[in-house]
Design a protein around this motif. Structure first.
Motif, PDB file in Angstrom:
ATOM      1  N   PRO A 186       0.827  -1.213   0.000  1.00 39.00           N
ATOM      2  CA  PRO A 186       0.000   0.000   0.000  1.00 39.00           C
ATOM      3  C   PRO A 186       0.860   1.263   0.000  1.00 39.00           C
ATOM      4  CG  PRO A 186       0.103  -0.924   2.202  1.00 39.00           C
ATOM      5  CD  PRO A 186       0.816  -1.904   1.298  1.00 39.00           C
ATOM      6  N   ILE A 187       0.271   2.379  -0.415  1.00 37.85           N
ATOM      7  CA  ILE A 187       0.989   3.651  -0.391  1.00 37.85           C
ATOM      8  C   ILE A 187       1.034   4.211   1.024  1.00 37.85           C
ATOM      9  CG2 ILE A 187       0.983   6.040  -1.220  1.00 37.85           C
ATOM     10  CD1 ILE A 187      -0.173   5.073  -3.818  1.00 37.85           C
ATOM     11  N   PHE A 188      -0.086   4.078   1.739  1.00 43.42           N
ATOM     12  CA  PHE A 188      -0.173   4.593   3.106  1.00 43.42           C
ATOM     13  C   PHE A 188      -0.430   3.435   4.061  1.00 43.42           C
ATOM     14  CE2 PHE A 188      -1.794   8.007   0.322  1.00 43.42           C
ATOM     15  CZ  PHE A 188      -0.824   8.968   0.569  1.00 43.42           C
ATOM     16  N   ALA A 189       0.172   3.514   5.243  1.00 43.01           N
ATOM     17  CA  ALA A 189       0.021   2.460   6.247  1.00 43.01           C
ATOM     18  C   ALA A 189      -1.225   2.710   7.086  1.00 43.01           C
ATOM     19  CB  ALA A 189       1.257   2.407   7.139  1.00 43.01           C
ATOM     20  N   LYS A 190      -2.160   1.762   7.050  1.00 38.97           N
ATOM     21  CA  LYS A 190      -3.362   1.872   7.875  1.00 38.97           C
ATOM     22  C   LYS A 190      -3.157   1.233   9.240  1.00 38.97           C
ATOM     23  CE  LYS A 190      -6.535   1.942   3.940  1.00 38.97           C
ATOM     24  NZ  LYS A 190      -7.703   1.290   3.290  1.00 38.97           N
ATOM     25  N   THR A 216       4.887  -0.052   3.485  1.00 37.66           N
ATOM     26  CA  THR A 216       4.329   0.736   2.396  1.00 37.66           C
ATOM     27  C   THR A 216       5.225   0.672   1.164  1.00 37.66           C
ATOM     28  OG1 THR A 216       5.459   2.742   3.140  1.00 37.66           O
ATOM     29  CG2 THR A 216       3.262   2.309   4.055  1.00 37.66           C
ATOM     30  N   VAL A 217       4.729   1.238   0.076  1.00 42.00           N
ATOM     31  CA  VAL A 217       5.511   1.288  -1.157  1.00 42.00           C
ATOM     32  C   VAL A 217       6.825   2.038  -0.926  1.00 42.00           C
ATOM     33  CG1 VAL A 217       5.591   2.221  -3.506  1.00 42.00           C
ATOM     34  CG2 VAL A 217       3.512   1.108  -2.676  1.00 42.00           C
TER      35      VAL A 217
END
Length: 291
Positions: free
Chosen positions: A175-179, A185-186
């Motif tokens: 993912p681009i952002f960490a939830k 992340t990327v």
């Protein structure tokens, strides 16, 4: 699928070995690679032709025709990371399966599309490049050309510094952002993969300049075949808008295969990926026996 029995032997390779292996991969999977390339190359070819259509009336002038070809090279150079993504997905599937399957390849790609749009289409300069290309087709003061040149320089530096971002997006699907805390992340994955190997990436980025004589060779061969077979020795619309782009897209396909093999080689050198695959394969077999 057996993780320790791949179609391509998982081991470290020198750069010349990688290029040699890329030719073998192109020979074995040439039809599938052409299909994968067509998914993005055909619409991009039409888009490029539409963006530069305003120059068509003046292509009889050699200077205008020359600038047209330069603009088209810039456009395909900027669009190459996007055009090569279907080939990357294909090779990722072909690595572990005897017969690549499009349904299996495309499974799970839909959630990745917004990441591809942001990272590849926006940050890698494709959308800005298209807008500048449209401007350049009407601009006679070379202002747009200057901005396009700077954008291509930015893209070249970015691809040398972070060449395998496409593989991270469509194969590893970070993912681009960490939830959640601890999510890779990327950005984190890219840093861990690229930063420790900057010197090697720089050398391989410089070696990718082989695409320039390769592109010249393919385009001139296409031009020569047209001349000898059909007697067309002029720069007509069909050559400028179609055949010239096809020649460049073939180079993009080959360099995408090379980049994928370099990505595998980097993971083997950096992360011991061949050991990971063997352990995962054994774990899978133990699970089947225990279950």
């Amino acid at each position: 699928m057996q993780l320790d029995k791949t179609r391509i032997a998982i081991r470290e390779r020198e750069l010349l070995e990688i290029y040699d292996l890329a030719l073998i991969v192109m020979r074995v999977y040439w039809w599938k690679i052409m299909q994968a390339l067509a998914i993005t190359a055909i619409p991009l070819t039409l888009i490029n032709g539409g963006l530069l259509w305003a120059m068509r009336a003046d292509l009889v002038v050699n200077e205008t025709a020359g600038m047209f070809l330069v603009y088209m090279v810039m456009a395909i150079f900027l669009e190459a990371p996007l055009a090569g993504l279907p080939i990357t997905v294909l090779l990722g599937d072909a690595l572990f399966h005897d017969k690549p399957n499009w349904r299996r390849m495309c499974t799970g790609l839909w959630p990745v599309m917004p990441r591809i749009f942001w990272v590849i289409f926006i940050l890698r300069g494709i959308l800005p490049g298209m807008l500048l290309l449209l401007w350049a087709s009407f601009d006679e003061a070379f202002v747009a050309f200057t901005f396009l040149l700077l954008l291509c320089g930015y893209a070249a530096v970015l691809r040398t510094w972070r060449p395998y971002i496409g593989e991270i997006l469509v194969l590893e699907k970070n993912p681009i952002f960490a939830k959640q805390k601890g999510t890779i992340t990327v950005g984190l994955r890219s840093s861990s993969l690229h930063n420790p190997n900057f010197g090697d990436l720089l050398i391989r980025g410089m070696a990718s300049a082989i695409c320039i004589p390769l592109a010249c060779s393919i385009v001139l061969n296409i031009f020569g075949v047209r001349g000898f077979v059909f007697g067309r020795w002029n720069w007509d619309d069909l050559f400028m808008f179609v055949w010239f782009q096809i020649g460049l897209w073939l180079v993009v396909a080959f360099m995408t295969v090379v980049r994928f093999l370099c990505y595998l080689d980097l993971r083997i050198r950096r992360e011991g990926w061949e050991v990971e695959l063997v352990l995962r394969a054994e774990a899978s077999r133990m699970k089947e026996i225990a279950g």
